[in-house]
Write an enzyme that holds these catalytic residues in place. Structure first.
Site, PDB file in Angstrom:
ATOM      1  N   ASN A 275      25.158  72.164  36.597  1.00  0.00           N
ATOM      2  CA  ASN A 275      24.365  71.002  36.177  1.00  0.00           C
ATOM      3  C   ASN A 275      23.917  70.186  37.382  1.00  0.00           C
ATOM      4  O   ASN A 275      24.700  69.944  38.297  1.00  0.00           O
ATOM      5  CB  ASN A 275      25.215  70.107  35.280  1.00  0.00           C
ATOM      6  CG  ASN A 275      26.016  70.900  34.274  1.00  0.00           C
ATOM      7  OD1 ASN A 275      25.451  71.584  33.453  1.00  0.00           O
ATOM      8  ND2 ASN A 275      27.335  70.843  34.396  1.00  0.00           N
ATOM      9  N   GLU A 308      27.833  77.707  42.668  1.00  0.00           N
ATOM     10  CA  GLU A 308      27.256  76.597  41.892  1.00  0.00           C
ATOM     11  C   GLU A 308      26.416  75.697  42.796  1.00  0.00           C
ATOM     12  O   GLU A 308      25.357  75.230  42.397  1.00  0.00           O
ATOM     13  CB  GLU A 308      28.357  75.784  41.195  1.00  0.00           C
ATOM     14  CG  GLU A 308      29.290  76.594  40.303  1.00  0.00           C
ATOM     15  CD  GLU A 308      28.604  77.518  39.332  1.00  0.00           C
ATOM     16  OE1 GLU A 308      27.484  77.220  38.879  1.00  0.00           O
ATOM     17  OE2 GLU A 308      29.187  78.593  39.027  1.00  0.00           O
ATOM     18  N   HIS A 311      23.040  77.187  43.435  1.00  0.00           N
ATOM     19  CA  HIS A 311      22.128  77.080  42.293  1.00  0.00           C
ATOM     20  C   HIS A 311      21.216  75.855  42.406  1.00  0.00           C
ATOM     21  O   HIS A 311      20.177  75.805  41.747  1.00  0.00           O
ATOM     22  CB  HIS A 311      22.922  76.963  40.996  1.00  0.00           C
ATOM     23  CG  HIS A 311      23.185  78.268  40.290  1.00  0.00           C
ATOM     24  ND1 HIS A 311      22.224  79.236  40.123  1.00  0.00           N
ATOM     25  CD2 HIS A 311      24.301  78.737  39.665  1.00  0.00           C
ATOM     26  CE1 HIS A 311      22.741  80.258  39.429  1.00  0.00           C
ATOM     27  NE2 HIS A 311      23.996  79.983  39.157  1.00  0.00           N
ATOM     28  N   GLU A 330      20.685  84.113  38.543  1.00  0.00           N
ATOM     29  CA  GLU A 330      22.067  84.564  38.694  1.00  0.00           C
ATOM     30  C   GLU A 330      22.210  85.685  39.727  1.00  0.00           C
ATOM     31  O   GLU A 330      23.119  85.664  40.549  1.00  0.00           O
ATOM     32  CB  GLU A 330      22.656  84.965  37.342  1.00  0.00           C
ATOM     33  CG  GLU A 330      22.775  83.805  36.352  1.00  0.00           C
ATOM     34  CD  GLU A 330      23.582  82.629  36.872  1.00  0.00           C
ATOM     35  OE1 GLU A 330      24.259  82.755  37.907  1.00  0.00           O
ATOM     36  OE2 GLU A 330      23.515  81.544  36.238  1.00  0.00           O
TER      37      GLU A 330
HETATM   38  N1  B3K Z   1      25.185  79.333  34.922  1.00  0.00           N
HETATM   39  C1  B3K Z   1      26.545  79.314  34.493  1.00  0.00           C
HETATM   40  C2  B3K Z   1      26.857  80.303  33.434  1.00  0.00           C
HETATM   41  C3  B3K Z   1      26.551  79.827  32.092  1.00  0.00           C
HETATM   42  C4  B3K Z   1      27.073  80.774  31.053  1.00  0.00           C
HETATM   43  C5  B3K Z   1      26.584  80.379  29.717  1.00  0.00           C
HETATM   44  N2  B3K Z   1      27.076  81.238  28.693  1.00  0.00           N
HETATM   45  C6  B3K Z   1      27.487  79.506  35.624  1.00  0.00           C
HETATM   46  C7  B3K Z   1      26.964  80.294  36.744  1.00  0.00           C
HETATM   47  O1  B3K Z   1      26.589  81.434  36.647  1.00  0.00           O
HETATM   48  O2  B3K Z   1      26.863  79.722  37.789  1.00  0.00           O
HETATM   49 ZN    ZN Z   2      25.365  81.324  38.371  1.00  0.00          ZN
END
Ligand code: B3K
Ligand code: ZN
Length: 867
Positions: A275, A308, A311, A330
C-alpha cells in the site's frame, strides 16, 4: 467456468463464472478523487465515501460500483437525491451530465471479518487488505486497478484503544474529539488504484528512523509494532534503508512521499502488502532476533521488505491495467528483490535458492492441472493467480530479457518504462515494448513466454570432430490445460565448453535457441570438451542431456560457474536416485561420494554453496522427475543415498558439523557455516541415527541461535529417539508464548520424515495452540503436511482425507487461504491408480461441500479438469 458438456454431474455454479482477458474494456467512469470518512470500531465501523466521478467518453451508461457484503445506508449524488438500484452486490447509479460527486455510506464489522480482506481486526488492531478486490468490502467503488484517484481519509476512533491512526500518504491534521475520541486526516497526493488503499488503527509503537534520498530529501521511516516487539525490528529497518539506497543506485528510483510507514500484523493472508506509503506486513516478515529467527528468516525479511518497497515504483507509480497483467508488477518486482538480495549476499547461493523455489513450486504448477501462462487468459477468482508462475516464472522472464539486452541496455529500457508509464496503469505488452525500443531488438517471439504455459524441455548433445564442437539442441513446449501445439520459444542459454583435462573454459557463448531444432558450432576446439549449459540458470527450462555421469562428476569438480557446479552435483545425485527408484535398487553412491568429498574439501567454495551442493535433493524434487511417483520408493532411495554419503564421509561431515559460528555473526560466511553444519548433521544422522540423535541433541542444547536450534530439531524430527521428544518439549516450553516462533514447532512436526507423522498432524489439529483463524498457523501445520510427500501420500489415503477436511473447514473462514491448500491433491495424475483414485475422491468431497467459495471451487474443479 464449468462446462456442463464436459461434466454433466457438475453442480451448477452460475456465480462462479470466468473473466476473460480479451473482454477488457476501459471504464465508463473515472474516479478522480476519493474522500473517505471512517468512524472506527471493531464491532461496527461506519464508512462514508464521496467519489468525484467523471464520464469516460460519450455514452449513457450508469455508474456501476462494486460491493461485497455491503448494504447502502445512504446514496447521494451532488449532495441530493440519487436514482440507484442494486444489481446483485453491485450498486448502479444513474447520473446526468459528465461529472458528479457520489456519496455512499455503509456499516461494516471488522471483528466478524474472518476472510482478512477489506477492514478486519487482528490482535486489537484494525487494518486493511485490499488487493485484489478487498476495497469493495469497505465501500462501494468500481474497484479496478485502471482507475487511479487521489485520496483523503478522515479517521475517527476511541483514543485509548486506537491511539495510532495511519493511512496512505501524509498526515495533514489530527486532534481531539468528544468522549475520549480523536481523529487524524490523511492525504495521498499520488493517484492510485483502490487496491493500494490502506489504513491501520491501534496501540502501536514505532521504530523511527530516517533516510536521505539521492536528492537530499529527508524521509521519515517508521516500523510500527506492539511495544514488546520493538527490539525485533532492527533488521527490517536496515533492510528498508538498504533497499531505498539500492533502488536509487541500480534503477535511479527515488522515494516520493516524505513518510514511509510499515505496520506488522499477526493475522495476514500472505507475506506483505505494498500500500502506498503504508506497507502492511505479516509480522513474520518483520520481526527477528537471534533467539527466534533463523538465517533464512532474516534473509526472507530483507527480501520481502525490499520487494514491498520496490513496488513503490514497479506497481504503485506504474500499476497494472487489469489483473491479467499482474506479472507486470509482481514478476518485475520479484526480479528486483532477487537481484537486491544477490547484491547484499552471495550471488550464486541466492540464485540457487531462487531456482530451488522455482523448481519446487513453479515447475510442478506448470506441469499440472492448474498450469497457466505468466499473463493468464482467464480466471474465476483472481486471488488464485498470485502464483509461482506469475511471480517467479514472471521474474525469470525479466531476467531473460536482461540477459538478452545486457545490463546497461536493460537499465535504459527500465528508465524508458518508468518515464513513459509513470502515473499510468500499464500492461505486460507496454513493458516488453520498452525493452524492444531501448534495446533495438525484436521480441516478437519472446512474447510467447507470456502466453504459452508449460516448462520447455531442451534436449542437448555435444559432439566433437577435428577442431569443431557441435552442439545440437531440440526444444519442446509441453501441452497444458487449454493449450496445445505450441510454438518454439526464445531460450537464452549461457553456455561454455570446458577442458576435460585442465578444467579451463575453452569457449563461452550466449546461445539463443529460437528454433525447434538448432545446431551451434564452436570452432577452434582441439579436444573433446565438457558441456556446461544453462549456466546461472539463464532460462527457466528443463535440460535433458546425454552427458555421462563422469562428465557431471568433472563439472561438479571444476566448472568455473558456481551455479553450474552445484547443478552438476545435484544432477548426478538425481540420476542415481531416479535409477534406484525405477529399478528398485540401491542408489549408486561412489561417484556422488567422491564429488561430495571434493566439494567439502574445496577451499575456494563458500560454505553455503557447499551446503547447497551436497544436500541430497528433496523427495518432492525426485518425484518431479518421475513419470509416476512411488512415494515409498522415493523415500527409501533418498534415505539410502544420504546414509551412504554420511557413512563414507563421517569424519569430514563431523568436522563440518563442529564448525559453527556465533549466533550474532550474520555475515555471509557465518550464515554459510551454519547452513553447512545443519546439512552435515542431517547426513550423519541418516547414516547413524543413534549417534545422530545424540549429536543433534547436543547441537540443539548448545545453540545460541535459531538456525542451529531449528536444524537440530529438523534432524531430530525424523528420528525415533528419546532426544526427539525432549528437544520438542523444550522448544515448546521455551516458545509457547511467542506465536511466530511456535509456528516452527508445528511446521517441523508436519514436515517430519517419520512414519507416524500423519497421526501426529491429526493430533495437532486438536492442539489448544492450533487455530485455523491464523493463516501462519494453518500453513505451518497443514501447508507443510501437504508438502510432505512421503507422509501426505500414505497409501491408506488418510492424508488426503485430512487435507480435504481442513480445506472445507478453512474455507468457511478464509477462502483465500483454504484455496492455497488444494494443489497437492491436484497432482493425482502423477500417482499410481490406487492413490490417484483416493486423491480424486478427496477433491470430490471438497467439491460437494455446501457453500463452497469460488476460490476453492476454481482450484478443485480445475484439479479435476472440470473447468
Ligand atoms: N501484492 C501483494 C500480494 C497481494 C495478494 C492478494 N491476494 C504482495 C506482494 O506481492 O508484494
Ligand atoms: Zn509483490
Amino acid at each position: 467456468m464449468v462446462d456442463a458438456r464436459m461434466n454433466p454431474e457438475a453442480p451448477p455454479a452460475p456465480e462462479h463464472t470466468a473473466i476473460y482477458r480479451k473482454d477488457y474494456q476501459a471504464p465508463d467512469w473515472w474516479v478522480r478523487h476519493v474522500a473517505l470518512e471512517f468512524d472506527l470500531c471493531a464491532a461496527s465501523t461506519m464508512v462514508r465515501s464521496t467519489l468525484s466521478v467523471e464520464k469516460n467518453g460519450e455514452h449513457d451508461r450508469p455508474l456501476r460500483l462494486a460491493g461485497d457484503d455491503l448494504r447502502p445506508l445512504e446514496v447521494m449524488v451532488d449532495g441530493g437525491e440519487a436514482r440507484w438500484a442494486l444489481d446483485g452486490s453491485d450498486l448502479i447509479i444513474e447520473l446526468d451530465g459528465n461529472a458528479a460527486k457520489v456519496t455512499t455510506s455503509v456499516e461494516i464489522h471488522p471483528d466478524r471479518n474472518s476472510q482478512l480482506m477489506g477492514l478486519y481486526a487482528s490482535g486489537g488492531l484494525l487494518c486493511t487488505q485490499c488487493e485484489s478486490e478487498g476495497f469493495r468490502r469497505i465501500t462501494f467503488h468500481p474497484d479496478r486497478p485502471d482507475i487511479l484517484s487521489t485520496y483523503e481519509v478522515m479517521m475517527r476512533a476511541d483514543k485509548a484503544r486506537f491511539p495510532i491512526l495511519l493511512a496512505n500518504g501524509n498526515k495533514v491534521e489530527e486532534g481531539e474529539l468528544d468522549e475520549g475520541r480523536h481523529f487524524a486526516r490523511w492525504e495521498d497526493p499520488f493517484p492510485k488504484p483502490s487496491y493500494l488503499f490502506a489504513l491501520v488503527a491501534g496501540d502501536l509503537a514505532a521504530n523511527a528512523d530516517s533516510f536521505t534520498t539521492m536528492n537530499g530529501r529527508l524521509i521519515d521511516l517508521n516500523i510500527w509494532v506492539r511495544e514488546k516487539d520493538l527490539p525485533r525490528t532492527g533488521h527490517a529497518m536496515q533492510a528498508l534503508k538498504d533497499s531505498m539506497r539500492w533502488d536509487e543506485e541500480v534503477y535511479g528510483r527515488e522515494y516520493d512521499l516524505d513518510l514511509f510507514n510499515i505496520v506488522a500484523v499477526d493475522d495476514f493472508n500472505f507475506g506483505a502488502m505494498e500500500n502506498k506509503g503504508l506497507n502492511v506486513f505479516n509480522s513474520r516478515f518483520i520481526l527477528a532476533d537471534q533467539d527466534s529467527a533463523t538465517d533464512d528468516d532474516y534473509d526472507a525479511i530483507a527480501g520481502v521488505v525490499a520487494h514491498e518497497y520496490f513496488h513503490n515504483w514497479s506497481g504503485n507509480r506504474v500499476t497494472c491495467r487489469d489483473w491479467f497483467q499482474l506479472s507486470l508488477k509482481e514478476g518485475f518486482t520479484v526480479f528486483r528483490d532477487q537481484c537486491f538480495s544477490q547484491d547484499m549476499s552471495s550471488e550464486a547461493v541466492k540464485r540457487i535458492e531462487d531456482v530451488r523455489v522455482l523448481r519446487a513450486v513453479q515447475f510442478p504448477e506448470d506441469n499440472g492441472p492448474l498450469a497457466h501462462s505468466v499473463r493468464p487468459d482467464s480466471y474465476i477468482e483472481i486471488t488464485n493467480f498470485y502464483t509461482a508462475t506469475v511471480y517467479n516464472k514472471g521474474a525469470e522472464l525479466i531476467r531473460m530479457m536482461r540477459t538478452i539486452l545486457g545490463p546497461d541496455t536493460f537499465r535504459a529500457a527500465t528508465d524508458l518504462y518508468f518515464d513513459r508509464h509513470d502515473g499510468e496503469a500499464a500492461t505486460c505488452e507496454d513493458f516488453v515494448r520498452c525493452m524492444e525500443e531501448a534495446g533495438g531488438v525484436d521480441l516478437t517471439q519472446f512474447r510467447l513466454w507470456y502466453s504459452q504455459a508449460g516448462t520447455p524441455k531442451v534436449r542437448v548433445s555435444l559432439t566433437h570432430e577435428g577442431s569443431t564442437a557441435k552442439l545440437t539442441l531440440q526444444q519442446e513446449v509441453p501441452d497444458t490445460p487449454g493449450q496445445s501445439d505450441k510454438q518454439p520459444m526464445v531460450i537464452p542459454l549461457k553456455t561454455a565448453l570446458i577442458s576435460a583435462q585442465s578444467g579451463a573454459p575453452l569457449a563461452e557463448r550466449l546461445v539463443l535457441l529460437t528454433e525447434a531444432d538448432q545446431v551451434e558450432l564452436f570452432e577452434g576446439i582441439e579436444e573433446a570438451p565438457l558441456l556446461s549449459i544453462n549456466r546461472d540458470f539463464s532460462a527457466p527450462i528443463i535440460i535433458e542431456s546425454a552427458r555421462e555421469d563422469s562428465e557431471l562428476e568433472a563439472l561438479a569438480a571444476f566448472d568455473d560457474n558456481a551455479f553450474a557446479r552445484f547443478e552438476a552435483l545435484q544432477e548426478l545425485m538425481l540420476r542415481q536416485l531416479i535409477r534406484a527408484v525405477e529399478d528398485g535398487t540401491s542408489p549408486k553412491a561412489d561417484g556422488v561420494i567422491a564429488a561430495v568429498r571434493n566439494t567439502l574439501a574445496d577451499e575456494r567454495l563458500e560454505a553455503a554453496l557447499k551446503a547447497e551442493a551436497i544436500n541430497v535433493p528433496s523427495e518432492a524434487m525426485i518425484g518431479e522427475r518421475l513419470e509416476l511417483i512411488d512415494p515409498d520408493a522415493v523415500h527409501r532411495a533418498r534415505a539410502e543415498l544420504a546414509a551412504a554419503i554420511g557413512g563414507a564421509l563421517m569424519d569430514e561431515l563431523k568436522a563440518a558439523q563442529a564448525d559453527g559460528a556465533p549466533g550474532d555473526d550474520l555475515s555471509v560466511a557465518g550464515k554459510g557455516k551454519r547452513k553447512l553444519r545443519g546439512v552435515a548433521l542431517g547426513l550423519i544422522a541418516a547414516s547413524d541415527p543413534q549417534a545422530g540423535a545424540q549429536l543433534a541433541k547436543a547441537h540443539y542444547d548448545a545453540a545460541d541461535n535459531m538456525t542451529d536450534r531449528q536444524a537440530a530439531l529438523k534432524v531430530l524430527s525424523g528420528l525415533d529417539a528419546p532426544e526427539r521428544d525432549a528437544a520438542f518439549d523444550a522448544f515448546y516450553e521455551r516458545y509457547c508464548g511467542d506465536s511466530l516462533t511456535l509456528d516452527k514447532w508445528f511446521a517441523l512436526q508436519a514436515a517430519a520424515q517419520r512414519a507416524d507423522t500423519l497421526e501426529i498432524v491429526a493430533r495437532l489439529t486438536a492442539h489448544p495452540d492450533f487455530t485455523m483463524k491464523n493463516p501462519n498457523r494453518l500453513r505451518a501445520l497443514i501447508g507443510n503436511f501437504g508438502a510432505n510427500q512421503w507422509i501426505f501420500h500414505d497409501g491408506s489415503g488418510r492424508g488426503y482425507d485430512l487435507l480435504a477436511r481442513m480445506v472445507i473447514e478453512a474455507d468457511r473462514l478464509n477462502p483465500q487461504v483454504a484455496a492455497r491448500l488444494v494443489p497437492p491433491l491436484g497432482r493425482w495424475r502423477r500417482y499410481e491408480p490406487g492413490r490417484a483414485a483416493k486423491m480424486k475422491a478427496a477433491l470430490e468431497t471438497i467439491l460437494a461441500a455446501e457453500g463452497l467459495s469460488k476460490d476453492v471451487f476454481e482450484q478443485v474443479s480445475k484439479s479435476l479438469s472440470l473447468a
